[in-house]
Motif scaffolding. Structure first.
Motif, PDB file in Angstrom:
ATOM      1  N   LEU A 252       0.819  -1.219   0.000  1.00 55.02           N
ATOM      2  CA  LEU A 252       0.000   0.000   0.000  1.00 55.02           C
ATOM      3  C   LEU A 252       0.853   1.270   0.000  1.00 55.02           C
ATOM      4  N   PHE A 253       2.109   1.140   0.425  1.00 54.52           N
ATOM      5  CA  PHE A 253       2.926   2.349   0.548  1.00 54.52           C
ATOM      6  C   PHE A 253       3.946   2.505  -0.582  1.00 54.52           C
ATOM      7  N   GLY A 254       3.827   1.715  -1.644  1.00 57.40           N
ATOM      8  CA  GLY A 254       4.798   1.845  -2.731  1.00 57.40           C
ATOM      9  C   GLY A 254       4.243   1.284  -4.028  1.00 57.40           C
ATOM     10  N   PRO A 264      -3.716   5.030  -3.146  1.00 58.24           N
ATOM     11  CA  PRO A 264      -4.800   5.760  -2.474  1.00 58.24           C
ATOM     12  C   PRO A 264      -5.135   5.161  -1.100  1.00 58.24           C
ATOM     13  N   GLU A 265      -5.182   3.829  -1.001  1.00 59.31           N
ATOM     14  CA  GLU A 265      -5.453   3.212   0.307  1.00 59.31           C
ATOM     15  C   GLU A 265      -4.328   3.474   1.301  1.00 59.31           C
ATOM     16  N   ALA A 358     -12.630   4.932   6.322  1.00 60.24           N
ATOM     17  CA  ALA A 358     -13.284   6.240   6.155  1.00 60.24           C
ATOM     18  C   ALA A 358     -12.839   6.926   4.861  1.00 60.24           C
ATOM     19  N   GLY A 359     -11.903   6.312   4.122  1.00 53.38           N
ATOM     20  CA  GLY A 359     -11.419   6.909   2.874  1.00 53.38           C
ATOM     21  C   GLY A 359     -10.767   8.270   3.091  1.00 53.38           C
TER      22      GLY A 359
END
Ligand code: GLU
Ligand code: MG
Length: 439
Positions: A252-254, A264-265, A358-359
């Motif tokens: 999710l971070f790369g 985005p997540e 919560a986006g």
């Protein structure tokens, strides 16, 4: 399985087996049994009062509406995690269960496992790493004699090589796989960092590492302080937590088109962690000594923002590069060693999940020192103990993530500390609590 572990440990010369639990004030407690009783320790567990959770840093007890003098929990050993730690001594982590074998809602380790399950149910897998900073002292808690100190210095390593070589071998033998060991910035301060692992395993490893650092320090005629502020005029000890998240095999971070590759997540997770600071600072850095460490200029992340490799930001972003084989992750710097590591990890993972659910948007990056930014002190963290405890107490997110009994207990132990040390000279408080978080 328990039988084969017992047989192996017996043949390794183990006589005493201890199972640990960490209280809400961050103190490490244990029950011990002769090694032959390992199966019972795992199965029925050993008796422990619910008040074990609300022992305080000064050894007081802060009873709450759900934790009083009556009642008995079962402390059950996680036999699969048992390790030999020293001649004749083995250790394992334990969880609190009710007499009917259900998990106690008071149990920090059980709570972390439940929060991790809620991520797993949504297809997310977290990995966490931790850094253990500590200050070496004489056996009676005084400053060590030394010719001088150079931050991150080779001289410091040469001077303490007996301890450091023994510590490295001991951590390796216990299967902890330390990533790095070095002299830190503060005088007599060292750091051990542990490789990424699933959160419960990371927290267990942190407890075991603290025990081993204490044992090896004692072997070399010293003691190790894990206080957030061993001396009021010296560097603070942090307990930084690293987190990476994957959805299936996708990080999710790369690897995405967002800033530094953040998906985005992943951006929502960072937004959730930053929004969560207002709810969880009392969990991350809630002791009576914590606020003095959590100040700008101390690399403790005293600004509610994030930035690439920014050591003054609460969330330091570590990008996926050739120089970072573990992949992209975020480091929460505000956490100190007075935190219950299981609850701090649960709060971090829980607030990341909240951000994803919560986006929440990824907040704007702060590229330089937040204290030099035009909007300073808009991001400055107010670490005042009374303030952060009020926010924790009033937080729905904390109640949902940790359970109301645990939140009430954390607030109770910290208010006990506040009352006990109110009006005292900070240096006297630092001295009284110098070994409260050692094991
Ligand atoms: N000792 C600092 C702290 O209290 C951290 C120094 C570092 O960045 O490693 O968090
Ligand atoms: Mg450090």
């Amino acid at each position: 399985m328990a039988e084969s572990i017992r047989t192996q440990l017996e043949s390794d010369g183990v006589s005493l087996l201890v199972g640990t639990a960490v209280d809400y004030a961050g103190g490490i407690h244990c029950k011990g049994v002769p090694i032959r009783r390992l199966p019972e320790f795992q199965d029925a567990g050993m008796g422990a009062s619910p008040s074990w959770n609300v022992f305080c840093a000064d050894n007081g007890i802060a009873f709450t509406s759900s934790i009083g003098a009556v009642g008995d929990l079962r402390l059950r050993l996680d036999a699969a995690r048992v390790r030999k730690v020293d001649d004749g001594l083995a250790w394992g982590p334990a969880t609190f269960h009710e007499q009917d074998r259900t998990l106690s809602p008071l149990c920090p380790r059980g709570r972390l496992a439940a929060v991790v399950d809620s991520l797993t149910e949504r297809g997310l897998s977290p990995l966490m790493g931790t850094e253990l900073e500590f200050v070496l002292t004489t056996r009676d808690g005084g400053h060590l004699p030394k010719p001088g100190w150079t931050a991150y210095g080779m001289g410091a390593v040469s001077d303490r090589r007996g301890f450091l070589v023994d510590l490295t071998a001991t951590l390796e033998a216990a299967g902890l796989g330390p990533e790095q060991i070095h002299a830190e910035y503060g005088e007599d301060q060292f750091e051990v960092s542990l490789a990424p692992a699933p959160p419960v395993e990371m927290a267990d490893g942190c407890v075991l590492a603290r025990i081993l650092i204490g044992i090896v320090a004692a072997r070399h005629g010293m003691a190790a302080s894990f206080s957030p502020l061993p001396w009021t005029d010296g560097a603070g000890n942090g307990a930084h937590l690293h987190l990476s998240l994957h959805r299936d095999t996708t990080p999710l971070f790369g690897g995405s088109l967002g800033p530094h590759g953040i998906t985005p997540e992943g951006g929502s997770a960072i937004g959730g962690i930053l929004a969560g600071l207002d709810h969880f600072l009392g969990v991350y850095a809630g002791s009576v000594l914590s606020a003095q460490r959590l100040q700008p200029g101390r690399w403790s992340g005293a600004a509610a923002c994030w930035g690439l490799e920014n050591r003054e930001a609460a969330v330091r972003f570590v990008a996926a590069t050739a120089g970072n084989p573990h992949g992209a992750n975020v480091e929460l710097k505000v956490v100190d060693p007075s935190a219950n590591i299981y609850l701090a990890a649960a709060a971090l993972v829980g607030s990341a999940l909240h951000g994803i659910d919560a986006g929440l948007p990824l907040p704007a990056e702060v590229p330089g020192n937040p204290a030099d930014a035009d909007d300073w002190p808009a991001t400055a963290i107010d670490a005042d103990q009374a303030t952060i405890l009020e926010k924790l107490e009033a937080s729905d997110l904390a109640g949902k993530t940790l359970g109301p009994d645990i939140v009430e207990g954390i607030v109770a132990v910290r208010r006990h500390e506040a009352a006990k040390f109110a009006g005292k000279d900070p240096a006297e408080t630092a001295q009284a609590l110098r070994f409260a978080w050692s094991a």
